[in-house]
Design a protein around this motif. Sequence first.
Motif, short mmCIF file in Angstrom:
data_model
loop_
_atom_site.label_atom_id
_atom_site.label_comp_id
_atom_site.label_asym_id
_atom_site.label_seq_id
_atom_site.Cartn_x
_atom_site.Cartn_y
_atom_site.Cartn_z
N TRP A 1 0.84 -1.19 0.00
CA TRP A 1 0.00 0.00 0.00
C TRP A 1 0.88 1.24 0.00
O TRP A 1 1.94 1.26 0.63
N SER A 2 0.45 2.30 -0.69
CA SER A 2 1.25 3.51 -0.83
C SER A 2 0.51 4.71 -0.27
O SER A 2 -0.71 4.86 -0.46
N LEU A 3 1.25 5.57 0.44
CA LEU A 3 0.71 6.82 0.98
C LEU A 3 1.54 7.97 0.41
O LEU A 3 2.74 8.06 0.66
N GLU A 4 0.91 8.85 -0.36
CA GLU A 4 1.63 9.92 -1.03
C GLU A 4 1.75 11.19 -0.19
O GLU A 4 2.62 12.02 -0.44
N SER A 5 0.87 11.35 0.80
CA SER A 5 0.88 12.56 1.60
C SER A 5 0.19 12.30 2.93
O SER A 5 -0.70 11.45 3.03
N LEU A 6 0.62 13.03 3.97
CA LEU A 6 -0.06 12.93 5.26
C LEU A 6 -1.41 13.62 5.25
O LEU A 6 -2.25 13.37 6.10
N SER A 7 -1.61 14.51 4.29
CA SER A 7 -2.88 15.21 4.16
C SER A 7 -3.96 14.25 3.65
O SER A 7 -3.88 13.76 2.51
N GLY A 8 -4.91 13.96 4.47
CA GLY A 8 -5.98 13.04 4.08
C GLY A 8 -5.68 11.59 4.38
O GLY A 8 -6.60 10.78 4.54
N CYS A 9 -4.40 11.23 4.45
CA CYS A 9 -3.97 9.87 4.79
C CYS A 9 -4.69 8.81 3.96
O CYS A 9 -5.25 7.85 4.47
N LYS A 10 -4.68 9.00 2.64
CA LYS A 10 -5.35 8.07 1.74
C LYS A 10 -4.36 7.04 1.21
O LYS A 10 -3.45 7.35 0.45
N TRP A 11 -4.55 5.78 1.61
CA TRP A 11 -3.69 4.69 1.16
C TRP A 11 -4.23 4.12 -0.16
O TRP A 11 -5.43 3.99 -0.35
N ILE A 12 -3.31 3.78 -1.07
CA ILE A 12 -3.66 3.18 -2.36
C ILE A 12 -2.91 1.86 -2.49
O ILE A 12 -1.69 1.80 -2.29
N LYS A 13 -3.65 0.79 -2.82
CA LYS A 13 -3.01 -0.51 -3.00
C LYS A 13 -2.27 -0.53 -4.34
O LYS A 13 -2.88 -0.37 -5.40
N ARG A 14 -0.96 -0.71 -4.30
CA ARG A 14 -0.14 -0.70 -5.50
C ARG A 14 0.07 -2.09 -6.07
O ARG A 14 0.04 -2.28 -7.29
N TYR A 15 0.35 -3.06 -5.20
CA TYR A 15 0.66 -4.41 -5.68
C TYR A 15 0.01 -5.44 -4.77
O TYR A 15 -0.13 -5.23 -3.57
N SER A 16 -0.35 -6.55 -5.36
CA SER A 16 -0.78 -7.74 -4.63
C SER A 16 0.03 -8.91 -5.18
O SER A 16 -0.15 -9.32 -6.32
#
Length: 408
Positions: free
Chosen positions: A326-341
Amino acid sequence: MYKWGGNKNVGLLTSVKKKALFKKEEDEKKQQLVPYLHKDLVSSILIRLPLESLQHSRFVCKPWFNIVSSPLFIDDHLGRSESVLIFLRPYSRGSLYHSPMTPLIPEKPNVFSVEANLHSKSSASIFGLETLNRQTKFCMQFVEFQEGKSTIRPYNLSCIGRVRAACNGLILLDNKLKKGGLIVMNPVTRKLDALPVGTLCAAHKESYGFALNNVTGDYKVVHLFQDEIGYVSCEILNARTRSWRGTNGPAFGLFGWFGYRSISAIGALHWVPHVDRNDYLVSMEVEDDKFHTVPLPETARTKDGIIEMGGHLCFVTHKGLNIEIWSLESLSGCKWIKRYSISEGVTSDMVPLCSQRISGDVIFRRRDQSIHVFDVKSQVVRKIEMDKEFTPVFDECLVPHVNSLVSW
């Protein structure tokens, strides 16, 4: 007789003039054969040299030294440098930490001693140095990964303290000349500096973070330490001020201790406060020293971890028979995006170590000490052909690092 001497002097003068003319002609021919190279072209050539060759090349001439020492060249070289893992191994005269899994290595002559060099610059007593000489000495090495293989390379330097943190090619070492002190150094250039002593605390009750403030260009050392009743305090040292100052630590009270080393990414330092069944991170913004809690996308377990990957903060977690990144691009909003499985080649004991800065591949270590890499392009996990010498004495001293020319 007088006339003869005069003729002799004239002959010598003529000979000197002929030699000077011949030398001038030869120099002109050489200039025609070797055209002038612009410094930008020289810089482009030098930056592609192996690190050891680059270190030697800087002393070829003053123009080359100025090129290699310039901030622009150092930044460019840092951007081109791939990740390595720095670690320690004991020398052969004996060690309390020696085991069959960590074979001893012979001590070579002309090895740069961190503590001896620091002692020569300080007012420490000779008795202190004698005490250090009786302690276990470690050889500092690094392992690099290329084309599915690993290679062990030495820095040809020794130390007694452990590596606490790393940032942009600089490392933090325990300073055994002063209890509770630290040494910041670049193992490539061997430039080092002793930092003032901060709050004394047991090693298992403290954690260090090391990061660059991208706004001011200053490096910061962050020291988290646990008091007698379990609360966590914080002190910060700035490279410009060279002094510790207390600041508000994580305002989360008695929340246990830190199971992982800090990771620097997205303008902040990040810690996982528990080693198992943890739902959040503790993060400190490097610019304003403010702490936050960051919810994780999944509950962390003992084999999970956080890494810096492509400038982002990534959470690597085991999910069933898969590994998710999972990737987090910024602390603002703390939105994690799944990059790889990742499903193929995955085992339950794979622990993430780091991500390669250039290729982006993720390096894992298994319980049997074998190293595996997840190729982000092919999305395949493969075992790396390991150098037999890859036997770090401490797991916690297996630190993601980059060899650079950066100074403190």
